[in-house]
Design a protein around this motif. Structure first.
Motif, PDB file in Angstrom:
ATOM      1  N   PHE A  24     -49.786  14.923  -5.097  1.00 35.39           N
ATOM      2  CA  PHE A  24     -49.020  13.840  -4.481  1.00 35.39           C
ATOM      3  C   PHE A  24     -49.886  12.871  -3.669  1.00 35.39           C
ATOM      4  CE2 PHE A  24     -45.499  17.222  -4.369  1.00 35.39           C
ATOM      5  CZ  PHE A  24     -45.043  16.834  -5.624  1.00 35.39           C
ATOM      6  N   TRP A  25     -51.056  13.312  -3.281  1.00 40.50           N
ATOM      7  CA  TRP A  25     -51.954  12.494  -2.463  1.00 40.50           C
ATOM      8  C   TRP A  25     -53.380  12.700  -2.976  1.00 40.50           C
ATOM      9  CZ3 TRP A  25     -52.107  12.924   3.638  1.00 40.50           C
ATOM     10  CH2 TRP A  25     -52.798  11.812   4.151  1.00 40.50           C
ATOM     11  N   PRO A  26     -53.730  12.108  -4.089  1.00 40.13           N
ATOM     12  CA  PRO A  26     -55.032  12.358  -4.744  1.00 40.13           C
ATOM     13  C   PRO A  26     -56.231  12.063  -3.851  1.00 40.13           C
ATOM     14  CG  PRO A  26     -53.558  11.167  -6.213  1.00 40.13           C
ATOM     15  CD  PRO A  26     -52.899  11.183  -4.875  1.00 40.13           C
ATOM     16  N   GLU A  27     -56.084  11.147  -2.905  1.00 43.34           N
ATOM     17  CA  GLU A  27     -57.218  10.784  -2.040  1.00 43.34           C
ATOM     18  C   GLU A  27     -57.515  11.851  -0.988  1.00 43.34           C
ATOM     19  OE1 GLU A  27     -55.116   7.420  -3.758  1.00 43.34           O
ATOM     20  OE2 GLU A  27     -54.432   8.938  -2.318  1.00 43.34           O
ATOM     21  N   LEU A  28     -56.573  12.756  -0.751  1.00 45.42           N
ATOM     22  CA  LEU A  28     -56.746  13.772   0.290  1.00 45.42           C
ATOM     23  C   LEU A  28     -57.729  14.845  -0.169  1.00 45.42           C
ATOM     24  CD1 LEU A  28     -55.711  14.726   3.106  1.00 45.42           C
ATOM     25  CD2 LEU A  28     -54.088  16.180   1.852  1.00 45.42           C
ATOM     26  N   GLN A  29     -58.713  15.137   0.665  1.00 46.97           N
ATOM     27  CA  GLN A  29     -59.708  16.166   0.360  1.00 46.97           C
ATOM     28  C   GLN A  29     -59.392  17.428   1.163  1.00 46.97           C
ATOM     29  OE1 GLN A  29     -63.710  15.148   1.468  1.00 46.97           O
ATOM     30  NE2 GLN A  29     -64.626  16.921   0.459  1.00 46.97           N
ATOM     31  N   ILE A  30     -59.207  18.546   0.470  1.00 44.24           N
ATOM     32  CA  ILE A  30     -58.973  19.828   1.142  1.00 44.24           C
ATOM     33  C   ILE A  30     -60.334  20.438   1.451  1.00 44.24           C
ATOM     34  CG2 ILE A  30     -57.827  22.064   1.047  1.00 44.24           C
ATOM     35  CD1 ILE A  30     -55.933  19.656   0.875  1.00 44.24           C
ATOM     36  N   VAL A  31     -60.657  20.590   2.733  1.00 44.09           N
ATOM     37  CA  VAL A  31     -62.009  21.003   3.116  1.00 44.09           C
ATOM     38  C   VAL A  31     -62.119  22.488   3.449  1.00 44.09           C
ATOM     39  CG1 VAL A  31     -62.620  18.704   3.908  1.00 44.09           C
ATOM     40  CG2 VAL A  31     -61.597  20.326   5.525  1.00 44.09           C
ATOM     41  N   ALA A  32     -60.998  23.173   3.705  1.00 48.50           N
ATOM     42  CA  ALA A  32     -61.060  24.602   4.040  1.00 48.50           C
ATOM     43  C   ALA A  32     -59.680  25.210   3.927  1.00 48.50           C
ATOM     44  CB  ALA A  32     -61.610  24.806   5.453  1.00 48.50           C
ATOM     45  N   MET A  33     -59.642  26.529   3.616  1.00 48.36           N
ATOM     46  CA  MET A  33     -58.370  27.251   3.551  1.00 48.36           C
ATOM     47  C   MET A  33     -58.538  28.622   4.216  1.00 48.36           C
ATOM     48  SD  MET A  33     -56.575  26.220  -0.092  1.00 48.36           S
ATOM     49  CE  MET A  33     -57.839  26.933  -1.165  1.00 48.36           C
ATOM     50  N   PRO A  34     -58.710  28.658   5.539  1.00 49.03           N
ATOM     51  CA  PRO A  34     -58.866  29.925   6.256  1.00 49.03           C
ATOM     52  C   PRO A  34     -57.589  30.755   6.239  1.00 49.03           C
ATOM     53  CG  PRO A  34     -58.609  28.112   7.791  1.00 49.03           C
ATOM     54  CD  PRO A  34     -58.728  27.497   6.432  1.00 49.03           C
TER      55      PRO A  34
END
Length: 243
Positions: A24-34
């Motif tokens: 839904f938001w292609p520009e968003l970068q997921i940087v971590a998933m703790p």
């Protein structure tokens, strides 16, 4: 490029949310998933994301405390429990999503995040209305069927059963995999219609034919029109004390 962290002790839920956010938001970068509060604080300090999607009930430090300790990050809580909403907004949270989060609700959250700026009274009122609506018992389940999405009425579900990674919603003739764990599904079900009878089982009262005890006193639920036999653990035996 905007960036986000997703914190949840259920890695499958983090992965699913990351996938939907990216869609839904292609520009968003997921940087971590703790997966716990301590890791979350460390990753927030190291990665400095713009946004943090936080579960509230996490090992170590809960999401509310993480939000209080974090700085320079806009927080969205993603939880199965509506009881913490007031505390969440006292931490200046931008949004409060109740699991399972629908696509429509997630897209409205994204739109709110993209507007930037501090939360307004109008934002808070809109979120409060969403929480009130989302806290109502689930009426439909969204399940994946190959490359399609299918809606399953909650009225058709006989029982839910935990698997290694997912949850099965079992109807009279099918088993549907959903990603929401039982512990997060239970608060969203109508307690007058569904009951947890085992650590890994939630059953519809309407689907119960009879409850039998074996020679060792262990209870088993037999269903109407279905051959599954469900265990009842001692912790939940009081539900059937009149039988």
């Amino acid at each position: 490029m905007p960036s986000a962290l997703i914190a949840d002790d259920e890695p499958n839920l983090s992965a699913e949310l990351a996938s939907r956010l990216t869609r839904f938001w292609p520009e968003l970068q997921i940087v971590a998933m703790p997966r716990d509060g301590v890791q979350t604080l460390a990753q927030l300090n190291e990665k400095r994301p713009d946004f943090a999607f936080l579960d509230i009930r996490m090992p170590g430090i809960d999401g509310l405390k993480v939000a209080q300790l974090a700085s320079d990050v806009r927080v969205v809580f993603v939880t199965a429990y509506d009881a913490h909403a007031v505390e969440a907004f006292e931490t200046s949270a931008i949004d409060y999503l109740l699991k399972p989060v629908t696509d429509d609700r997630l897209m409205r959250c994204i739109a709110r995040l993209q507007r930037q700026g501090a939360p307004t009274q109008e934002d808070a009122a809109a979120v409060a209305a969403c929480i009130q609506r989302d806290a109502t018992p689930i009426r439909w389940l969204t399940v994946g069927v190959k490359d399609a999405t299918k809606l399953v009425s909650i009225d058709d579900v006989l029982f839910f059963q935990a698997t290694d990674k997912y949850t099965e919603a079992v109807t009279a003739d099918q088993r549907h995999l959903i990603r929401t764990p039982l512990k997060e599904l239970l608060p969203r079900l109508d307690s007058d219609r569904f009951a947890q009878v085992h650590r890994g089982v939630i059953v519809s009262y309407a689907a119960i034919d009879r409850v039998e005890r074996d020679l060792l006193g262990r209870m088993r639920i037999h269903l109407l029109g279905h051959d599954a036999v469900l265990p009842v653990s001692r912790a939940y035996a009081a539900l059937f004390k009149q039988m």
